[in-house]
Design a protein around this motif. Structure first.
Motif, PDB file in Angstrom:
ATOM      1  N   GLY A   1       0.538  -0.848  -0.710  1.00  0.00           N
ATOM      2  CA  GLY A   1      -0.067  -0.498  -0.020  1.00  0.00           C
ATOM      3  C   GLY A   1       0.566   1.201   0.106  1.00  0.00           C
ATOM      4  O   GLY A   1       2.138   1.279  -0.353  1.00  0.00           O
ATOM      5  N   VAL A   2       0.274   2.577   0.531  1.00  0.00           N
ATOM      6  CA  VAL A   2       0.768   3.999   0.517  1.00  0.00           C
ATOM      7  C   VAL A   2       0.872   4.699   1.636  1.00  0.00           C
ATOM      8  O   VAL A   2      -0.609   3.900   2.239  1.00  0.00           O
ATOM      9  N   THR A   3       1.941   5.294   2.053  1.00  0.00           N
ATOM     10  CA  THR A   3       1.215   5.570   3.338  1.00  0.00           C
ATOM     11  C   THR A   3       2.058   7.269   3.182  1.00  0.00           C
ATOM     12  O   THR A   3       2.587   7.763   2.162  1.00  0.00           O
ATOM     13  N   CYS A   4       0.488   8.182   3.366  1.00  0.00           N
ATOM     14  CA  CYS A   4       1.118   9.505   3.377  1.00  0.00           C
ATOM     15  C   CYS A   4       0.472  10.571   4.917  1.00  0.00           C
ATOM     16  O   CYS A   4      -0.057  10.307   5.662  1.00  0.00           O
ATOM     17  N   VAL A   5       1.495  11.043   4.405  1.00  0.00           N
ATOM     18  CA  VAL A   5       1.924  11.753   5.890  1.00  0.00           C
ATOM     19  C   VAL A   5       2.218  13.587   5.956  1.00  0.00           C
ATOM     20  O   VAL A   5       2.456  13.628   4.867  1.00  0.00           O
ATOM     21  N   ASP A   6       1.965  13.905   6.868  1.00  0.00           N
ATOM     22  CA  ASP A   6       2.230  15.855   6.971  1.00  0.00           C
ATOM     23  C   ASP A   6       3.929  15.860   7.219  1.00  0.00           C
ATOM     24  O   ASP A   6       4.568  15.002   7.748  1.00  0.00           O
ATOM     25  N   GLY A   7       3.672  16.535   8.083  1.00  0.00           N
ATOM     26  CA  GLY A   7       5.356  17.720   8.649  1.00  0.00           C
ATOM     27  C   GLY A   7       5.304  16.986   9.752  1.00  0.00           C
ATOM     28  O   GLY A   7       6.130  16.322  10.198  1.00  0.00           O
ATOM     29  N   ASP A   8       3.728  16.473  10.200  1.00  0.00           N
ATOM     30  CA  ASP A   8       3.696  15.907  11.617  1.00  0.00           C
ATOM     31  C   ASP A   8       3.338  14.421  11.706  1.00  0.00           C
ATOM     32  O   ASP A   8       3.502  13.940  13.090  1.00  0.00           O
ATOM     33  N   GLY A   9       4.226  13.603  10.747  1.00  0.00           N
ATOM     34  CA  GLY A   9       3.987  12.620  10.770  1.00  0.00           C
ATOM     35  C   GLY A   9       2.430  12.225  10.747  1.00  0.00           C
ATOM     36  O   GLY A   9       2.336  10.562  11.199  1.00  0.00           O
ATOM     37  N   LYS A  10       1.154  12.987  10.370  1.00  0.00           N
ATOM     38  CA  LYS A  10       0.013  12.265  11.194  1.00  0.00           C
ATOM     39  C   LYS A  10      -0.507  11.576   9.764  1.00  0.00           C
ATOM     40  O   LYS A  10      -0.042  12.897   8.419  1.00  0.00           O
ATOM     41  N   GLY A  11      -1.483  11.244   9.197  1.00  0.00           N
ATOM     42  CA  GLY A  11      -1.881  10.927   7.346  1.00  0.00           C
ATOM     43  C   GLY A  11      -2.854   9.658   8.193  1.00  0.00           C
ATOM     44  O   GLY A  11      -3.567   9.059   8.400  1.00  0.00           O
ATOM     45  N   PHE A  12      -2.189   8.632   6.078  1.00  0.00           N
ATOM     46  CA  PHE A  12      -3.130   7.514   6.485  1.00  0.00           C
ATOM     47  C   PHE A  12      -2.257   6.455   6.080  1.00  0.00           C
ATOM     48  O   PHE A  12      -0.928   6.589   5.443  1.00  0.00           O
ATOM     49  N   ARG A  13      -2.693   5.237   6.065  1.00  0.00           N
ATOM     50  CA  ARG A  13      -2.173   4.583   5.383  1.00  0.00           C
ATOM     51  C   ARG A  13      -3.428   3.815   4.458  1.00  0.00           C
ATOM     52  O   ARG A  13      -4.382   3.122   5.230  1.00  0.00           O
ATOM     53  N   LEU A  14      -2.672   3.420   3.362  1.00  0.00           N
ATOM     54  CA  LEU A  14      -4.114   2.915   2.369  1.00  0.00           C
ATOM     55  C   LEU A  14      -3.364   2.207   1.420  1.00  0.00           C
ATOM     56  O   LEU A  14      -2.129   1.687   0.809  1.00  0.00           O
ATOM     57  N   ALA A  15      -4.271   0.413   1.144  1.00  0.00           N
ATOM     58  CA  ALA A  15      -4.163  -0.233   0.616  1.00  0.00           C
ATOM     59  C   ALA A  15      -5.476  -1.097   0.277  1.00  0.00           C
ATOM     60  O   ALA A  15      -6.321  -1.063   0.784  1.00  0.00           O
ATOM     61  N   ARG A  16      -5.376  -1.592   0.050  1.00  0.00           N
ATOM     62  CA  ARG A  16      -7.146  -2.963  -1.190  1.00  0.00           C
ATOM     63  C   ARG A  16      -7.258  -3.285   0.548  1.00  0.00           C
ATOM     64  O   ARG A  16      -8.595  -3.217  -0.089  1.00  0.00           O
ATOM     65  N   ALA A  17      -7.198  -4.194   1.329  1.00  0.00           N
ATOM     66  CA  ALA A  17      -7.515  -4.969   2.566  1.00  0.00           C
ATOM     67  C   ALA A  17      -7.631  -3.649   3.687  1.00  0.00           C
ATOM     68  O   ALA A  17      -8.761  -4.037   3.710  1.00  0.00           O
ATOM     69  N   LYS A  18      -6.919  -2.802   3.706  1.00  0.00           N
ATOM     70  CA  LYS A  18      -7.802  -2.530   5.071  1.00  0.00           C
ATOM     71  C   LYS A  18      -7.062  -0.088   4.738  1.00  0.00           C
ATOM     72  O   LYS A  18      -6.153  -0.298   3.481  1.00  0.00           O
ATOM     73  N   TRP A  19      -7.437   0.242   5.468  1.00  0.00           N
ATOM     74  CA  TRP A  19      -6.698   1.705   5.841  1.00  0.00           C
ATOM     75  C   TRP A  19      -7.103   1.902   6.905  1.00  0.00           C
ATOM     76  O   TRP A  19      -7.403   1.803   7.859  1.00  0.00           O
ATOM     77  N   THR A  20      -5.878   2.808   7.499  1.00  0.00           N
ATOM     78  CA  THR A  20      -5.747   3.467   9.167  1.00  0.00           C
ATOM     79  C   THR A  20      -4.678   4.775   9.038  1.00  0.00           C
ATOM     80  O   THR A  20      -4.463   5.307   7.700  1.00  0.00           O
ATOM     81  N   GLU A  21      -5.516   5.017  10.120  1.00  0.00           N
ATOM     82  CA  GLU A  21      -4.685   6.401  10.196  1.00  0.00           C
ATOM     83  C   GLU A  21      -3.567   6.560  10.757  1.00  0.00           C
ATOM     84  O   GLU A  21      -3.111   5.800  11.383  1.00  0.00           O
ATOM     85  N   VAL A  22      -2.663   7.072  10.683  1.00  0.00           N
ATOM     86  CA  VAL A  22      -1.596   7.129  10.956  1.00  0.00           C
ATOM     87  C   VAL A  22      -0.761   8.262  11.680  1.00  0.00           C
ATOM     88  O   VAL A  22      -1.542   9.439  11.376  1.00  0.00           O
ATOM     89  N   GLY A  23      -0.034   8.267  13.106  1.00  0.00           N
ATOM     90  CA  GLY A  23       0.553   9.425  13.832  1.00  0.00           C
ATOM     91  C   GLY A  23      -0.319   9.365  14.795  1.00  0.00           C
ATOM     92  O   GLY A  23      -0.609  10.454  15.281  1.00  0.00           O
TER      93      GLY A  23
END
Length: 168
Positions: free
Chosen positions: A146-168
């Protein structure tokens, strides 16, 4: 409050789609060659075609299932095929789960009224697994899962076919 956020989210999505369209027009009118054969570094600056306006980059994972557009204002990723339960979006009468946005307001899913996005084509630059791209304060990292996208504070999301999660 919810409708104001929805309007802002749609505005960001619309602006990013217009930017992607303009970048594609520039690539097509310049003969379709957006990179002159040199291998891309791990961290890639914004597309040279976007230097006249705000910095932007449009990339896809090698599978094509996930594509992201980054700008100084945030990240919008689309995913064509999902197997997770899509999140609810207040007031949405359409589909959710295929378009996720990260901006200064946080992570949100867009309400889709049309068909789900399709797999990104070869005309969108491929972000190799293990590579990342940064525009402004936003970074997306490609991985086989999948892909992980974050802002400068490390907050964002991880997105994949099977699931998504918020990070940070």
């Amino acid at each position: 409050m919810t409708s104001t956020r929805a309007i802002r989210t749609w505005l960001v999505v619309d602006v990013l789609l217009v930017i992607v369209l303009l970048v594609l027009v520039v690539v097509v009118t310049s003969g379709g060659s957006s990179s002159p054969g040199a291998s891309a570094p791990t961290t890639t600056p914004a597309s040279p075609a976007a230097t006249a306006g705000p910095a932007t980059a449009a990339v896809r994972l090698p599978s094509g299932n996930i594509a992201c557009t980054l700008s100084d204002d945030g990240v919008t990723c689309t995913i064509a095929s999902i197997t997770y339960d899509p999140p609810a979006v207040a007031g949405c009468t359409g589909e959710t789960g295929h378009v996720v946005v990260l901006n200064d307001e946080g992570v949100s899913f867009a309400c889709e009224t049309g068909p789900a996005p399709t797999v990104a084509g070869a005309d969108v630059r491929t972000l190799a697994y293990g590579s990342d791209v940064t525009v402004g304060d936003y970074t997306c990292t490609s991985a086989t899962n999948g892909v992980t996208c974050v802002d400068g504070d490390g907050k964002g999301f991880r997105l994949a076919r099977a699931k998504w999660t918020e990070v940070g």
